[in-house]
Motif scaffolding. Sequence first.
Motif, PDB file in Angstrom:
ATOM      1  N   LEU A 201       0.810  -1.216   0.000  1.00  0.00           N
ATOM      2  CA  LEU A 201       0.000   0.000   0.000  1.00  0.00           C
ATOM      3  C   LEU A 201       0.845   1.269   0.000  1.00  0.00           C
ATOM      4  CD1 LEU A 201      -3.039  -0.863   2.286  1.00  0.00           C
ATOM      5  CD2 LEU A 201      -2.971  -0.612  -0.196  1.00  0.00           C
ATOM      6  N   ASP A 202       1.934   1.282   0.752  1.00  0.00           N
ATOM      7  CA  ASP A 202       2.797   2.462   0.776  1.00  0.00           C
ATOM      8  C   ASP A 202       3.413   2.706  -0.599  1.00  0.00           C
ATOM      9  OD1 ASP A 202       4.065   4.635   2.259  1.00  0.00           O
ATOM     10  OD2 ASP A 202       5.928   3.510   1.924  1.00  0.00           O
TER      11      ASP A 202
ATOM     12  N   ALA B 183       0.654   3.867  -2.982  1.00  0.00           N
ATOM     13  CA  ALA B 183       0.306   5.266  -2.710  1.00  0.00           C
ATOM     14  C   ALA B 183       1.347   6.207  -3.316  1.00  0.00           C
ATOM     15  CB  ALA B 183       0.199   5.502  -1.205  1.00  0.00           C
ATOM     16  N   ASN B 184       2.613   5.865  -3.179  1.00  0.00           N
ATOM     17  CA  ASN B 184       3.676   6.698  -3.757  1.00  0.00           C
ATOM     18  C   ASN B 184       3.648   6.669  -5.282  1.00  0.00           C
ATOM     19  OD1 ASN B 184       4.587   7.434  -1.213  1.00  0.00           O
ATOM     20  ND2 ASN B 184       6.082   5.780  -1.127  1.00  0.00           N
TER      21      ASN B 184
ATOM     22  N   SER C  58      -3.007   9.572  -1.228  1.00  0.00           N
ATOM     23  CA  SER C  58      -2.871   9.570   0.225  1.00  0.00           C
ATOM     24  C   SER C  58      -2.953   8.116   0.686  1.00  0.00           C
ATOM     25  CB  SER C  58      -3.981  10.401   0.862  1.00  0.00           C
ATOM     26  OG  SER C  58      -5.230   9.767   0.667  1.00  0.00           O
ATOM     27  N   HIS C  59      -2.434   7.867   1.866  1.00  0.00           N
ATOM     28  CA  HIS C  59      -2.463   6.501   2.370  1.00  0.00           C
ATOM     29  C   HIS C  59      -3.896   6.044   2.650  1.00  0.00           C
ATOM     30  CE1 HIS C  59       1.798   7.291   2.760  1.00  0.00           C
ATOM     31  NE2 HIS C  59       1.945   5.977   2.787  1.00  0.00           N
ATOM     32  N   SER C  60      -4.756   6.951   3.050  1.00  0.00           N
ATOM     33  CA  SER C  60      -6.153   6.561   3.288  1.00  0.00           C
ATOM     34  C   SER C  60      -6.853   6.213   1.976  1.00  0.00           C
ATOM     35  CB  SER C  60      -6.902   7.665   4.024  1.00  0.00           C
ATOM     36  OG  SER C  60      -6.947   8.844   3.253  1.00  0.00           O
TER      37      SER C  60
END
Length: 127
Positions: A34-35, A38-39, A44-46
């Motif tokens: 997920l990180d 997201a990048n 956003s992480h959410s």
Amino acid sequence: MTKQQTVLTQGLVLLMATATGIAVASNYYAQPLLDTIANEFRLSHSLAGNIVTTAQLSYGIGLLFLVPLADRLERRQLIVVMSLFATVGLLISGFAGSLPWLLLGTAITGLSSVVAQVLLPLGATLA
């Protein structure tokens, strides 16, 4: 026309166990990424967390609507079709260039990952 009797061999048990594991795991492949996702997509992480939510919701929908089909349709054909859909979903996810495509692939994969719940009764029937 007679039905062909299938014997539950060790090879078939191994194949079914592997297929079940891969199908279930496909709902969770994105979680450790997920990180990175997201990048990569500049999210956003959410917002990236919606990927996991999509997988779980589509899995629940599959449990409600697809698993009962195994009582009405021929299980082997259903397993093949669901496995093909899971493959398509994973390919869409793998080649996704944007979040909507990734969510679509995740939804298809999650929906068809209930193939594990169809494989288990088939194994019991063959035993």
